[in-house]
Design a protein around this motif. Structure first.
Motif, mmCIF file in Angstrom:
data_model
loop_
_atom_site.group_PDB
_atom_site.id
_atom_site.type_symbol
_atom_site.label_atom_id
_atom_site.label_comp_id
_atom_site.label_asym_id
_atom_site.label_seq_id
_atom_site.Cartn_x
_atom_site.Cartn_y
_atom_site.Cartn_z
ATOM 1 N N ILE A 99 69.122 116.401 38.360
ATOM 2 C CA ILE A 99 69.838 117.751 37.885
ATOM 3 C C ILE A 99 70.470 117.519 36.778
ATOM 4 C CG2 ILE A 99 69.639 118.615 40.534
ATOM 5 C CD1 ILE A 99 72.672 118.200 40.415
ATOM 6 N N ILE A 100 70.318 116.242 35.990
ATOM 7 C CA ILE A 100 71.022 116.283 34.743
ATOM 8 C C ILE A 100 70.114 116.636 33.814
ATOM 9 C CG2 ILE A 100 72.034 114.669 33.084
ATOM 10 C CD1 ILE A 100 72.930 112.973 35.645
ATOM 11 N N HIS A 101 70.341 117.767 33.076
ATOM 12 C CA HIS A 101 69.464 118.220 32.172
ATOM 13 C C HIS A 101 69.545 117.538 30.714
ATOM 14 C CE1 HIS A 101 68.120 122.264 33.895
ATOM 15 N NE2 HIS A 101 68.642 121.641 34.875
ATOM 16 N N GLN A 102 70.542 117.193 30.374
ATOM 17 C CA GLN A 102 70.859 116.575 29.029
ATOM 18 C C GLN A 102 72.265 115.627 28.847
ATOM 19 O OE1 GLN A 102 68.690 117.203 26.480
ATOM 20 N NE2 GLN A 102 70.088 115.878 25.177
ATOM 21 N N PRO B 201 78.455 109.085 27.739
ATOM 22 C CA PRO B 201 77.858 110.515 27.487
ATOM 23 C C PRO B 201 78.456 111.426 28.658
ATOM 24 C CG PRO B 201 76.136 109.211 28.205
ATOM 25 C CD PRO B 201 77.271 108.358 28.198
ATOM 26 N N ASP B 202 78.821 112.745 28.263
ATOM 27 C CA ASP B 202 79.029 113.802 29.054
ATOM 28 C C ASP B 202 77.695 114.397 29.745
ATOM 29 O OD1 ASP B 202 81.740 113.713 28.879
ATOM 30 O OD2 ASP B 202 81.930 115.713 27.785
ATOM 31 N N LEU B 203 77.781 114.880 30.691
ATOM 32 C CA LEU B 203 76.490 115.611 31.584
ATOM 33 C C LEU B 203 76.356 117.142 31.525
ATOM 34 C CD1 LEU B 203 76.801 113.164 34.743
ATOM 35 C CD2 LEU B 203 75.923 112.380 32.520
ATOM 36 N N GLY C 273 83.258 111.201 34.505
ATOM 37 C CA GLY C 273 84.174 110.900 35.829
ATOM 38 C C GLY C 273 83.398 111.554 37.013
ATOM 39 N N LEU C 274 82.347 112.412 36.754
ATOM 40 C CA LEU C 274 81.544 112.658 37.809
ATOM 41 C C LEU C 274 81.167 111.450 38.947
ATOM 42 C CD1 LEU C 274 80.247 115.135 39.122
ATOM 43 C CD2 LEU C 274 78.292 114.854 38.152
ATOM 44 N N TYR C 275 80.975 110.319 38.208
ATOM 45 C CA TYR C 275 80.185 109.107 38.849
ATOM 46 C C TYR C 275 81.651 108.343 39.301
ATOM 47 C CZ TYR C 275 76.070 109.647 35.447
ATOM 48 O OH TYR C 275 75.248 110.210 35.056
#
Length: 415
Positions: free
Chosen positions: A99-102, A123-125, A87-89
């Motif tokens: 800054i997305i690590h995984q 996917p979740d971030l 939902g961030l997008y």
């Protein structure tokens, strides 16, 4: 669906370089903007939180004169790993991939010996809060926002019908004029306190950085329901291919450290370091928009309790609250748009009321009810977009209805 950026390894030197540049910006802002003793802005944001900085950036890009006033000496955040939904997008389409690590494809939930996997279609971030704040600071500065650190909000002064904002910057008292004030100063909001609104409810959060267990899929998060310890849950979130964070949310008054230490020992995790904080909780009875004299005040993020009380996640909902507040200021949004976030959070508050009544046996039954239709539904609809779809779960699994009624009965008649 918004395009998903590719995961890239973060440049660890970038936040340091950004902080150097931002320190210059802060010092110039203090000299240039507080030299006159009385200042005028279109919008003043109290608190350099993620929601506050996001609102400031949007308003500045819309041509507004914006100042962010932060109490601490440096506008930076302690490191904390957390997980957010795609939902961030929807709210920030240009979210920086660096800054997305995984990315997380699988959610595994467990109660007792029962467990179930939910495969996420998007996917979740996994991100780091300190890097998120550094990025938002640089974006706000580039948009022309005045960033002022070591600036303490003291309250309001009303004189001849005009409301001004009282602050202390570098031990000097100042009066600031603005058309709007956005309170984004976190769980212990001074803006809330200054107008006599009760503090936002909160719960303690504690997690340990650990080595990722051998053979663990670094794209899988796991949640354990242990109601004897907490009405919330324990979790393991991979922060990269080698490490994870294992933590819990507990209730005020619990010995959170002792609970986590015992869980780590049971699961054979050895803590490398700890991350902690207070997580705000949504409560619909508290106002988030009000007038102080002639000055409209809007609370956003943790200061407004814009946090899902089911999972205690508030990054996306805080951004949505900030976006709606900014839209109301520049005229794109009306009050009903602002209420959309509140109504989504109200649903999570109702679900939390039911979850608080769950027993270990109820969680075991719940996991057994997760048939393919339900898990497919949950894979398609993330936790920040449930209000329009939640009712469909009762159609996909009719056994949810008697379980929900049983929990509702307990919440009303058995306390």
């Amino acid at each position: 669906m918004f395009p998903r950026p590719q995961v890239a390894r973060s440049n660890r030197l970038k936040p340091i370089f950004l902080q150097f540049l931002l320190n210059i910006h802060y010092n110039n802002a203090v000299v240039a903007l507080f030299a006159g003793g009385r200042l005028n802005y279109d919008i003043v944001v109290i608190g350099a939180s993620s929601a506050g900085l996001f609102a400031a950036e949007m308003l500045a890009k819309n041509g507004k004169r914006v100042a962010v006033l932060e109490r601490s000496d440096a506008m930076e955040s302690e490191e904390r790993t957390y997980i957010v939904t795609p939902g961030l997008y929807r709210v920030m389409q240009d979210f920086p991939s660096g800054i997305i690590h995984q990315e997380i494809d699988t959610f595994r939930i467990q109660s007792g010996q029962n467990q179930a996997d939910i495969q996420l279609s998007s996917p979740d971030l996994v991100i780091e809060r300190a890097e998120l704040i550094s990025t938002l600071l640089s974006r706000a500065a580039a948009a022309g926002v005045a960033l002022v650190s070591n600036c303490e909000f003291l309250g309001f002064e009303i004189h001849q019908g005009k409301t001004r904002i009282k602050v202390r910057v570098d031990n000097s008292l100042q009066l600031v004029s603005a058309d709007y004030l956005i309170g984004a100063d976190g769980v212990h909001s001074a803006v809330r306190k200054s107008v006599g609104i009760d503090p936002v409810p909160s719960v303690p959060l504690l997690q340990a950085v650990v080595d990722l267990p051998a053979g663990w899929d670094s794209r899988m998060t796991k949640v354990w329901f242990e109601v004897e310890d907490t009405p919330y849950f324990y979790w393991l979130i991979p922060r990269n291919r080698n490490q994870a964070v294992v933590g819990l949310i507990s209730e005020q008054g619990d010995n959170t450290q002792a609970l986590l230490d015992r869980f780590l020992a049971q699961k054979n995790f050895k803590p490398i370091s700890f991350q902690s904080g207070q997580a705000a909780l949504h409560n619909r009875d508290f106002p988030t928009d009000f007038l102080v004299g002639d000055l409209p005040v809007m609370l956003v993020g943790d200061a407004a309790g814009q946090v899902k009380v089911t999972t205690v996640g508030g990054t996306v909902t805080g951004f949505l609250g900030a976006k709606d507040a900014a839209g109301m200021i520049w005229g794109d949004n009306q009050l009903p748009a602002r209420l959309k976030v509140t109504r989504e959070l109200d649903l999570h508050q109702l679900i939390r009321r039911l979850l608080d009544q769950m027993t270990p046996e109820d969680y075991t039954d719940l996991i057994e009810m997760l048939n393919p239709s339900v898990t497919n539904f949950l894979s398609q609809h993330d936790r920040d977009n449930m209000r329009s779809h939640f009712w469909k779960l009762a159609v996909l699994q009719p056994r949810f209805i008697p379980l929900g009624l049983k929990l509702l009965f307990r919440s009303v008649f058995i306390q």
